[in-house]
Design a protein around this motif. Structure first.
Motif, short mmCIF file in Angstrom:
data_model
loop_
_atom_site.label_atom_id
_atom_site.label_comp_id
_atom_site.label_asym_id
_atom_site.label_seq_id
_atom_site.Cartn_x
_atom_site.Cartn_y
_atom_site.Cartn_z
N ARG A 127 56.61 -1.36 60.23
CA ARG A 127 56.41 0.09 60.15
C ARG A 127 55.15 0.41 59.34
NH1 ARG A 127 61.38 2.92 61.08
NH2 ARG A 127 63.21 1.57 61.00
N GLU A 128 54.68 1.63 59.52
CA GLU A 128 53.70 2.19 58.60
C GLU A 128 54.46 2.93 57.51
OE1 GLU A 128 51.00 4.74 60.67
OE2 GLU A 128 50.06 3.10 61.79
N TYR A 129 53.89 2.96 56.32
CA TYR A 129 54.50 3.70 55.21
C TYR A 129 53.46 4.63 54.61
CZ TYR A 129 58.63 0.78 55.45
OH TYR A 129 59.77 0.17 55.89
N GLY B 64 48.07 7.79 50.99
CA GLY B 64 47.50 6.82 51.91
C GLY B 64 48.59 6.21 52.76
N GLN B 65 48.18 5.42 53.74
CA GLN B 65 49.12 4.81 54.68
C GLN B 65 48.85 3.32 54.74
OE1 GLN B 65 47.27 4.44 58.10
NE2 GLN B 65 48.65 2.72 58.35
N THR B 66 49.93 2.53 54.68
CA THR B 66 49.80 1.07 54.72
C THR B 66 50.91 0.49 55.60
OG1 THR B 66 51.33 0.42 52.94
CG2 THR B 66 49.14 1.18 52.28
N LEU C 201 46.34 8.36 60.40
CA LEU C 201 45.41 9.04 59.52
C LEU C 201 43.98 8.97 60.06
CD1 LEU C 201 46.67 8.09 55.95
CD2 LEU C 201 46.90 10.27 57.14
N ALA C 202 43.63 7.85 60.68
CA ALA C 202 42.29 7.73 61.25
C ALA C 202 42.08 8.77 62.36
CB ALA C 202 42.07 6.33 61.81
#
Length: 321
Positions: A214-216, A87-89, A52-53
């Protein structure tokens, strides 16, 4: 029962403190009221790393508004407050958020990124394995991806939480504590990981063969209902931008370094191990994150078991195939 209630109160307080101090920076105005009724632009929460960045740095989605967070727990608190739509976490924040009664759906993920988080120690310490940290102080961000790594490291070394002293510090607090020898080890993720790789610092162990890391991608239910076309268009841009970055590493680092506010060489090192393709969410990945949730519940790091796999929503999985 009293011990569980005390842990739950501590957990709730920790989430509140993270929310207050997480450092929300909105880029694009205050559209909260409009978004709550289904209008307005898509509101995206991001951290200083991850795909996302890169979308933001390339200005690839000019129609959305952006909010910056220091960590995943702060981002999930914004979801709970209705301040962002997506969003991504990492893998732990969704679990702690679900335990805190935040409503969201997991709509996408990434390929595993085990090399992107690690335990850092000073070379002068003489530590050669995680087992050497018995009786020592270890810093990490509570409720972030590294929290699950700690659990698995303890398990792999026949240790428990009672064998170490844990200091829950956000990245901005963890780095000076580590630099000034206030803690013996720091468990951290990229790009903070790469930034801390200075002379005299060594990687004790990373997450390889322990966790997938992982990213979620998380979305608010109201956004899924009211902003479906916007979500789909944005996710396509996210996927295309991520694929572009993987195909063009030098350009990716050049574009992303200013957004990350780090040196291009550091960005290159972090991205080389931590930038992975996006992937569809499915029952297999849902079972994987459920295992993590069950592990946290067993250790009473969350107040009770949560059914995180029920949050999996495959609506947009075709975008990531």
């Amino acid at each position: 029962m009293t011990r569980r209630l005390t842990r739950w109160r501590s957990f709730g307080l920790a989430l509140l403190l993270v929310a207050v101090s997480g450092g929300l920076t909105a880029c694009g105005g205050d559209e909260g009221a409009a978004a709550a009724t289904g209008g307005g632009p898509l509101r995206v929460g991001y951290q200083r790393f991850g795909g996302l960045a890169l979308v933001k740095a390339r200005a690839a989605a000019p129609e959305v508004t952006w909010s910056l967070f220091e960590s995943g727990p702060a981002l999930t608190e914004a979801l709970k407050a209705g301040s962002i739509d997506i969003g991504q976490t990492g893998e732990a924040p969704p679990i702690f958020a679900a335990a805190g009664k935040t409503d969201f759906r997991i709509i996408g993920t990434s390929e595993p990124i085990p090399q992107g988080e690690a335990v850092l120690v000073k070379e002068k310490s003489g530590f050669s394995s995680f087992a050497d940290l018995k009786g020592k102080t270890v810093a990490l961000n509570k409720g972030s991806n590294v929290h699950w790594l700690l659990v698995k490291l303890l398990e792999a070394n026949n240790m428990t939480l009672a064998d170490i002293t844990v200091k829950y510090l956000k990245p901005a607090e963890g780095r000076p504590a580590f630099d000034n020898d206030q803690v013996d080890a720091w468990i951290i993720w990229d790009p903070y990981f790469a930034l801390a790789e200075q002379p005299g610092v060594k990687v004790l162990v990373d997450a390889s063969n322990l966790v997938n890391n992982r990213e979620y991608i998380l979305a608010a239910p109201d956004a899924l209902k009211d902003k479906g076309p916007q979500l789909e268009a944005f996710l396509k841009t996210y996927r295309e931008t991520t694929d572009w970055g993987i195909a063009n590493p030098p350009e990716r680092a050049r574009v992303l370094a200013p957004e990350l506010k780090i040196d291009e060489a550091v960005a290159t090192r972090a991205l080389s191990r931590s930038a992975k393709p996006l992937a569809p969410i499915d029952a297999t990945v849902g079972a994987e994150i459920q295992t993590i949730a069950d592990g946290f519940a067993k250790l009473e790091l969350i107040p009770e078991p949560v059914d995180i796999r029920s949050r999996v929503d495959e609506t947009y999985s075709d975008v990531f195939r």
